[in-house]
Design an enzyme around this catalytic site. Structure first.
Site, PDB file in Angstrom:
ATOM      1  N   ASP A 114       0.837  -1.192   0.000  1.00  0.00           N
ATOM      2  CA  ASP A 114       0.000   0.000   0.000  1.00  0.00           C
ATOM      3  C   ASP A 114       0.876   1.247   0.000  1.00  0.00           C
ATOM      4  O   ASP A 114       2.001   1.210  -0.498  1.00  0.00           O
ATOM      5  CB  ASP A 114      -0.929  -0.031   1.222  1.00  0.00           C
ATOM      6  CG  ASP A 114      -2.236   0.692   0.958  1.00  0.00           C
ATOM      7  OD1 ASP A 114      -2.300   1.906   1.224  1.00  0.00           O
ATOM      8  OD2 ASP A 114      -3.172   0.058   0.456  1.00  0.00           O
ATOM      9  N   HIS A 130      -3.311   5.990   4.131  1.00  0.00           N
ATOM     10  CA  HIS A 130      -4.101   4.860   3.624  1.00  0.00           C
ATOM     11  C   HIS A 130      -3.546   3.537   4.153  1.00  0.00           C
ATOM     12  O   HIS A 130      -4.282   2.696   4.682  1.00  0.00           O
ATOM     13  CB  HIS A 130      -4.080   4.881   2.096  1.00  0.00           C
ATOM     14  CG  HIS A 130      -5.078   3.986   1.429  1.00  0.00           C
ATOM     15  ND1 HIS A 130      -4.764   2.709   1.027  1.00  0.00           N
ATOM     16  CD2 HIS A 130      -6.367   4.186   1.074  1.00  0.00           C
ATOM     17  CE1 HIS A 130      -5.824   2.151   0.444  1.00  0.00           C
ATOM     18  NE2 HIS A 130      -6.818   3.025   0.460  1.00  0.00           N
ATOM     19  N   SER A 154     -11.037  -0.915  -0.097  1.00  0.00           N
ATOM     20  CA  SER A 154      -9.692  -0.876   0.472  1.00  0.00           C
ATOM     21  C   SER A 154      -9.686  -1.317   1.928  1.00  0.00           C
ATOM     22  O   SER A 154      -8.717  -1.933   2.398  1.00  0.00           O
ATOM     23  CB  SER A 154      -9.129   0.550   0.411  1.00  0.00           C
ATOM     24  OG  SER A 154      -8.653   0.882  -0.856  1.00  0.00           O
TER      25      SER A 154
END
Length: 474
Positions: free
Chosen positions: A163, A200, A410
């Site tokens: 990621d 994220h 996600s």
């Protein structure tokens, strides 16, 4: 489909790839990006077939120059893929569609796909998560909350997150005390504003650690650059990640792309074959296009040869009553898990940092749903949004100092990965694929997605969030 946000992100991703010219799919609903003037083929004889067929086609086609067909650099070794340039990069023209047409006859003769676009693999997405993060007070608990049980180094399950990197002070969040990996390369811009996508990977790691406390989570910053990477580079970066950390029990991947052909990614062929031969389980996000078009690599879960090694994950809406409006769906999506308005760590618990919204919310759901979804609430005006200059509206700014609420497949992905890891810990299972099979066999929970009853995984510590209109916190 909802192309507006996809278009808004195009320039953002393009700026993150200097020297690479990108194009959108053949129509605005295709929802994929690719490199102009370059195709991918497997090394060796197939690459030679591609070169000959495209050059012959260009010779017979007015306006296209066969001399521009050439290998773009050496064969890439372990990934087994060759970049072939099929146009003059200085011209600005996109000759990839011509090259793909030239290969149809050769592919028919060979009985297999020989060539593909060099797709952009990006955070799973309309080229962005289901929404943008919303600040949450430090006093509000995580959702999912931390499961019972602590960390045991001797039996901890290894999870590799591919990621964006970790924020520099991630360990100030107690659940991430044992998390290791790459730091985010640039958290803020020149004005001290948090960059898009920063946090994220940290948010995902926090969800994993909450659902499965006894995990060794390693985060690799493979997608640090605007959450995007070229397919031709992605396979090699995945190999680098597993070489550096070792093949883990579970890989959590919240990125992918659709393809023009509907088939898988040539650039990932070698990695996926090696994955299948290992004991590692790949848990991959189904994507946020509200579509049944296969989103790769999650869609490998729909192929029989990958049924036990890949788990594709769609997102449930905040109250758990059916799929989130943005979630992809279809027979290739094996399970759904909570993925709307989850709460986890976005930044460390240090100095508050500002964030400017990039996308405006909508008057109505961009996918046609009638519940108060993340398309509509909380309300904000975004910097990239169409028409903002015309109306003079200022983009909204908020402050983050730890927790955030965020939505997307996600984040459903680490929920599912965490539940597999928790199953391994609770039952002393060392094979993640066996743990997944037993977890699914024991799951009687379902959700209604597009009229079909599908398996749903809901952690015991997850709290449904009422889907009511709310305001952005001050």
């Amino acid at each position: 489909m909802a192309p507006q946000r996809f278009h808004e992100q195009f320039e953002h991703i393009q700026r993150s790839m200097p020297g690479v010219s990108l194009a959108m799919g053949p129509d605005e609903d295709a929802h994929f990006l690719y490199e102009k003037g370059v195709v991918l083929a497997r090394d060796g004889e197939e690459a030679q077939v591609v070169e000959r067929a495209v050059r012959a086609h260009f010779t017979a086609t007015e306006g296209l120059v066969p001399d521009h067909v050439r290998r773009d650099g050496p064969e890439t070794g372990r990934t087994g893929v060759t970049r072939i340039r099929v146009g003059d990069p200085a011209s600005g023209d996109d000759t990839v569609p011509h090259a793909l047409r030239a290969l149809r006859e050769a592919e028919d003769r060979q009985g297999r796909r020989l060539v593909g676009r060099n797709h952009v693999v990006h955070i799973a997405v309309n080229a962005c998560p289901g929404d943008e993060p919303v600040p949450v007070a430090r006093t509000q608990p995580a959702n999912p909350a931390a499961a019972y049980g602590g960390y045991d180094a001797d039996s901890a399950v290894g999870v590799l997150v591919i990621d964006t990197g970790l924020v520099h002070d991630h360990r100030s969040y107690p659940l991430l005390a044992h998390t290791t990996g790459d730091l985010q390369t640039a958290e803020t811009d020149a004005d001290g504003v948090l960059r898009q996508y920063v946090g994220h990977g940290t948010f995902i790691a926090g969800i994993l650690a909450a659902v499965a406390p006894s995990t060794d989570v390693t985060v690799r910053g493979t997608l640090n650059d605007a959450g995007a990477i070229l397919e031709s580079e992605f396979g090699a970066r995945l190999f680098e990640a597993v070489d550096e950390s070792g093949w883990p029990d579970i890989i959590s991947l919240s990125a992918g792309t659709t393809t023009g052909s509907g088939d898988g990614l040539i650039g990932l062929d070698a990695f996926m074959r090696e994955l299948r031969a290992r004991r590692t389980l790949l848990v991959a996000a189904a994507g946020n296009n509200a579509s049944d078009t296969p989103f790769w690599p999650a869609a490998y879960a729909g192929l029989p040869e990958y049924a036990d090694s890949v788990l594709s994950v769609g997102a449930l809406r905040a109250d758990g009553d059916g799929a989130a409006c943005f979630s992809n769906h279809g027979p290739w999506v094996r399970i759904h898990a909570p993925g709307e308005r989850l709460t986890s760590a976005l930044t460390g618990f240090g100095t508050p940092v500002p964030y400017v919204y990039q996308h405006s919310t909508y008057e109505a759901c961009r996918f046609g749903f009638d519940y108060p979804c993340t398309c509509r609430f909380p309300r904000h005006t975004g910097l990239l949004s169409e028409g903002r200059e015309r109306t003079g509206a200022k983009p909204d700014q908020v402050m983050f100092d730890g927790l955030a609420q965020w939505s997307g497949t996600s984040f459903a992905t680490p929920v599912a990965a965490g539940l597999v890891a928790a199953r391994m810990t609770a039952h002393g299972e060392r094979d993640p694929r066996t743990a997944l099979a037993r977890l699914l066999a024991a799951t009687t929970d379902t959700a209604v997605v597009r009229g079909a009853h599908v398996p749903a995984l809901r952690p015991a510590t997850w709290r449904p969030v009422p889907v009511v209109a709310t305001a952005v916190p001050a």
